[in-house]
Design an enzyme around this catalytic site. Structure first.
Site, PDB file in Angstrom:
ATOM      1  N   THR A   1      26.827 -10.163  15.830  1.00 49.33           N
ATOM      2  CA  THR A   1      27.860  -9.665  14.922  1.00 49.33           C
ATOM      3  C   THR A   1      27.318  -8.517  14.096  1.00 49.33           C
ATOM      4  OG1 THR A   1      28.902 -11.824  14.849  1.00 49.33           O
ATOM      5  CG2 THR A   1      29.397 -10.333  13.023  1.00 49.33           C
TER       6      THR A   1
ATOM      7  N   ASN B   1       4.124   9.394  11.381  1.00 44.09           N
ATOM      8  CA  ASN B   1       4.381   8.810  10.071  1.00 44.09           C
ATOM      9  C   ASN B   1       3.228   9.022   9.090  1.00 44.09           C
ATOM     10  OD1 ASN B   1       3.334   7.058  12.160  1.00 44.09           O
ATOM     11  ND2 ASN B   1       3.151   5.503  10.588  1.00 44.09           N
TER      12      ASN B   1
ATOM     13  N   CYS C   1      -9.612  -0.513   3.960  1.00 38.47           N
ATOM     14  CA  CYS C   1      -9.552  -1.577   2.960  1.00 38.47           C
ATOM     15  C   CYS C   1      -8.147  -1.869   2.471  1.00 38.47           C
ATOM     16  CB  CYS C   1     -10.428  -1.222   1.780  1.00 38.47           C
ATOM     17  SG  CYS C   1     -12.157  -1.270   2.229  1.00 38.47           S
TER      18      CYS C   1
ATOM     19  N   HIS D   1      16.250   2.812   6.659  1.00 35.93           N
ATOM     20  CA  HIS D   1      15.556   2.779   5.367  1.00 35.93           C
ATOM     21  C   HIS D   1      14.615   3.962   5.153  1.00 35.93           C
ATOM     22  CE1 HIS D   1      11.431   1.128   6.315  1.00 35.93           C
ATOM     23  NE2 HIS D   1      12.032   0.975   7.464  1.00 35.93           N
TER      24      HIS D   1
END
Lengths: 302, 387
Positions: free
Chosen positions: B236, B150, B324, B200
């Site tokens: 569900t 990533n 940071c 997403h």
């Protein structure tokens, strides 16, 4: 290559809640640059640790800071803290300037997130170091002591100082103020021990005059008090480092003890005797106490 | 101010087509797919269709897909299910650069007594297959390796690792959350037993993900409840999001070619321009074996958060591996595992594009990043002042 698999929340991380004033000082830092003929220059932090600050002071004949400049490598709050510091000290006398704390810097910016307090501490340290240099004093007090946090090179003296100055009670708070413990986390136990030690000392200062000290005691009472002092005052300190101690004998004012755990193997156990055990017993029992380590044959099995 | 969104590895915008596909299920078609009436029952067909759409993107069969709540759930489910299959095989092999969704459960399992072997990466972020060969053995219950990183976008040779895992009899899980939708994947003729993906990251909403489970793989559910997902994940169904994920997967298939050409071209343009314009800038990660949308660049002598906040002032969204930007004081574990010096890791910036990124946006970033770096270097006590 060994890499510590420490918990890191990275990349998808937080957007700090910075004040408008802080953002203003970050986006438009005041007094950036160098002073070629500075009267005092100090440098704290380093690039590997993630922040560093170089401070230049020009001091006039009235011992007033007539000009100040800085260069910094660091995050937004490091830049803003340095900028705020220069604005605060400009025009102040050295005596006024040395009273400035990191809290003044944070307050000037309208507050800093607690995780970023170390940025303001860096500002205070740079100022102290520059003033000390100007006066020909050195090193600054926080440079002394032994390194506790090897990741960020923080000493026990510095940790004890932030604990006292900011009323800190947890290692996490200590990390926010001076970064110690924020790397591999291996020193968190030691930091807790330093915190405990600081607050124990502080409460003693208040509680004085102390527990039956200098009072006449029978031999039995004295042995009981010695045992109690070892249990309550000495053992917790040693246990924090994985060591332990046993009372072997009391002969007049001579107290004979044996070390266990890591203390038994510790080449510095002689120092522990005088610096910890004898000191405590003199404080709580009698100033005449002399402590000796038991000879090998008396030593308890480990 | 216009937003220039170059943080698609963090999350991505919902495609308008995806949102449109979802809306009926948020408005009118609220039935429970398990219900014994047509109102609920008609919803089931849409879930089945979405499952088929996800399977199509992966080259899998629809009964090999289960829907989950997030990528982290998919990763956790796969690792724990693989370990539950054989009590004699309780060792785990994974890498030092995994996402916390895999690092986390593996650290927890290590604490609980499982042996975990952490594979290292080289300076370009690549695995050493010989090390993998030595690590994966008779006791290995699960080998879990990410498809693409990533932070750097580096693509691992997963089929090679999978062959080693299969040879040793270990289950093979791949966290493909960053890869799905960006590069073509095919589960037919693959060594992968479990594969995680998350909605997403590919223009579906947050809170929906999927797990591919190869047919015939002994499976043990993480979330136990009703019969949903063929008894493999109780709860569900999140119908609207499932429909959205299906639509997003179909779109990803349609636009795959664009990811590999247009998106890559813009990424390369950005990367070349920034490396050329800012001295002491370096690319992190393998230059070729990389997702077409990701670029991770270190600007030495400056700190990442300071860069990000200045970019933010211009509406440019990116990420940093700097310490940071998080509550932590250490820079990114991925960059440290690669042996990137701290000084460079602190100044690392990740730009991640999508098919919605435009040429104008890239030009805007190319115009504004170098002056920011120059300005911050002028403040910095380190490095060249001419940058």
């Amino acid at each position: 290559m060994e890499v510590d698999l420490v918990w890191i929340i990275y990349l998808e991380a937080v957007m700090w809640n910075y004040t408008d004033k802080m953002m203003d000082h970050f986006l438009h830092p005041r007094n950036v640059g160098e002073i070629k003929d500075a009267d005092a220059v100090s440098e704290v932090g380093n690039m590997a640790c993630g922040d560093a600050l170089k401070l230049y002071l020009k001091i006039d004949k009235d011992r007033k800071i007539s000009d100040v400049k800085f260069q910094t490598f660091g995050c937004a709050s490091a830049i803003a803290s340095a900028s705020a510091l220069t604005e605060i000290v400009k025009g102040k006398t050295l005596e006024e300037a040395e009273k400035i704390t990191n809290d003044d810097i944070a307050a000037y910016l309208g507050g800093l997130p607690k995780e970023k307090m170390h940025c303001s501490v860096m500002g205070q340290e740079a100022l102290e170091a520059a003033i000390a240099k100007y006066r020909g004093e050195k090193p600054a007090p926080q440079e002394e002591g032994t390194i506790v946090c090897t990741c960020f090179g923080v000493t026990d003296t510095k940790i004890a100082r932030v604990v006292r100055e900011h009323n800190l009670t947890t290692p996490e708070q200590v990390t926010h103020y001076c970064k110690a413990g924020g790397g591999c986390g291996g020193c968190v136990g030691q930091i807790q021990a330093i915190i405990d030690e600081v607050w124990r000392k502080e409460s003693e200062k208040k509680a004085k005059p102390g527990v039956g000290k200098a009072k006449y005691m029978t031999n039995i009472q004295k042995i009981q008090l010695i045992q109690e002092t070892i249990e309550k005052e000495i053992k917790p300190t040693l246990r924090a480092d994985g060591g332990d101690i046993e009372l072997i004998d009391v002969v007049g004012n001579k107290v004979i003890v044996a070390f266990r755990g890591v203390c038994a193997e510790c080449p510095a156990s002689g120092v522990t005797i005088t610096a910890v055990v004898e000191k405590k017993l003199r404080e709580f029992v009698s100033p005449e106490i002399v402590v000796q380590e038991a000879k090998d044959e008396n030593r308890l099995p480990r | 101010m216009k937003t220039v969104y170059l943080d698609n590895n963090a999350t991505s915008r919902i495609s308008p087509e995806v949102l449109e596909a979802m809306m009926p299920f948020l408005r009118d078609l609220y039935g429970n797919p398990s219900s014994m009436h047509l109102f609920g029952g008609q919803v089931r067909k849409n879930i089945d269709r979405a499952r088929q759409q996800v399977a199509n993107l992966l080259g899998a069969d629809e009964d090999e897909i289960i829907f989950t709540g997030c990528g982290t759930e998919s990763d956790n489910t796969a690792i724990l299910s693989a370990l539950a299959a054989d009590s004699c095989r309780q060792h785990i092999v994974t890498t030092r650069v995994e996402h916390p969704a895999v690092l986390g459960p593996c650290k927890k399992l290590e604490k609980d007594g499982h042996t975990v072997k952490w594979l290292s990466v080289d300076a370009r972020g690549m695995l050493d297959l010989d090390e993998a060969r030595r690590a994966i053995g008779d006791c290995t219950g699960v080998t879990s390796v990410m498809y693409a990183n990533n932070e750097t976008g580096v693509i691992f040779p997963v089929e090679e690792v999978g062959a080693i895992a299969k040879n040793a009899g270990s289950f093979f899980h791949v966290d493909a959350i960053q890869a799905v939708g960006k590069i073509p994947l095919n589960m037919r003729n693959s060594t992968i037993d479990y594969l995680s993906l998350s909605g997403h990251k590919l223009h579906a909403p947050k809170g929906i993900a999927a797990l591919y489970i190869r047919k015939g793989t002994k499976f043990s559910p993480l979330i136990i409840g009703g019969h949903q997902e063929m008894g493999r994940r109780g709860g569900t169904e999140n119908v609207a999001s499932i429909v959205g994920l299906g639509a997003a997967c179909e779109l990803a298939r349609k636009y795959m070619e664009q990811e590999l050409t247009d998106v890559k071209r813009l990424r390369d343009k950005l990367e070349r321009a920034l490396l050329a314009a800012a001295p002491d800038a370096r690319l992190n990660g393998h230059p070729e074996m990389r997702l077409p949308n990701t670029s991770n660049i270190s600007f030495e002598y400056v700190e990442g958060e300071a860069i990000l906040l200045r970019l933010n002032e211009l509406g440019i969204c990116a990420s940093s591996g700097s310490a940071c930007t998080s509550g932590s004081l250490e820079p990114s574990h991925v960059l440290r595992a690669m042996g990137i010096p701290y000084t460079a890791a602190h100044g690392s910036i990740r730009f991640s594009l999508s098919r919605y990124t435009t040429e104008e946006e890239i030009d805007f970033v190319i115009e504004h990043v170098p002056p920011i770096i120059k300005l911050l270097r002028q403040i910095s006590p380190f490095g060249r002042k001419t940058a």
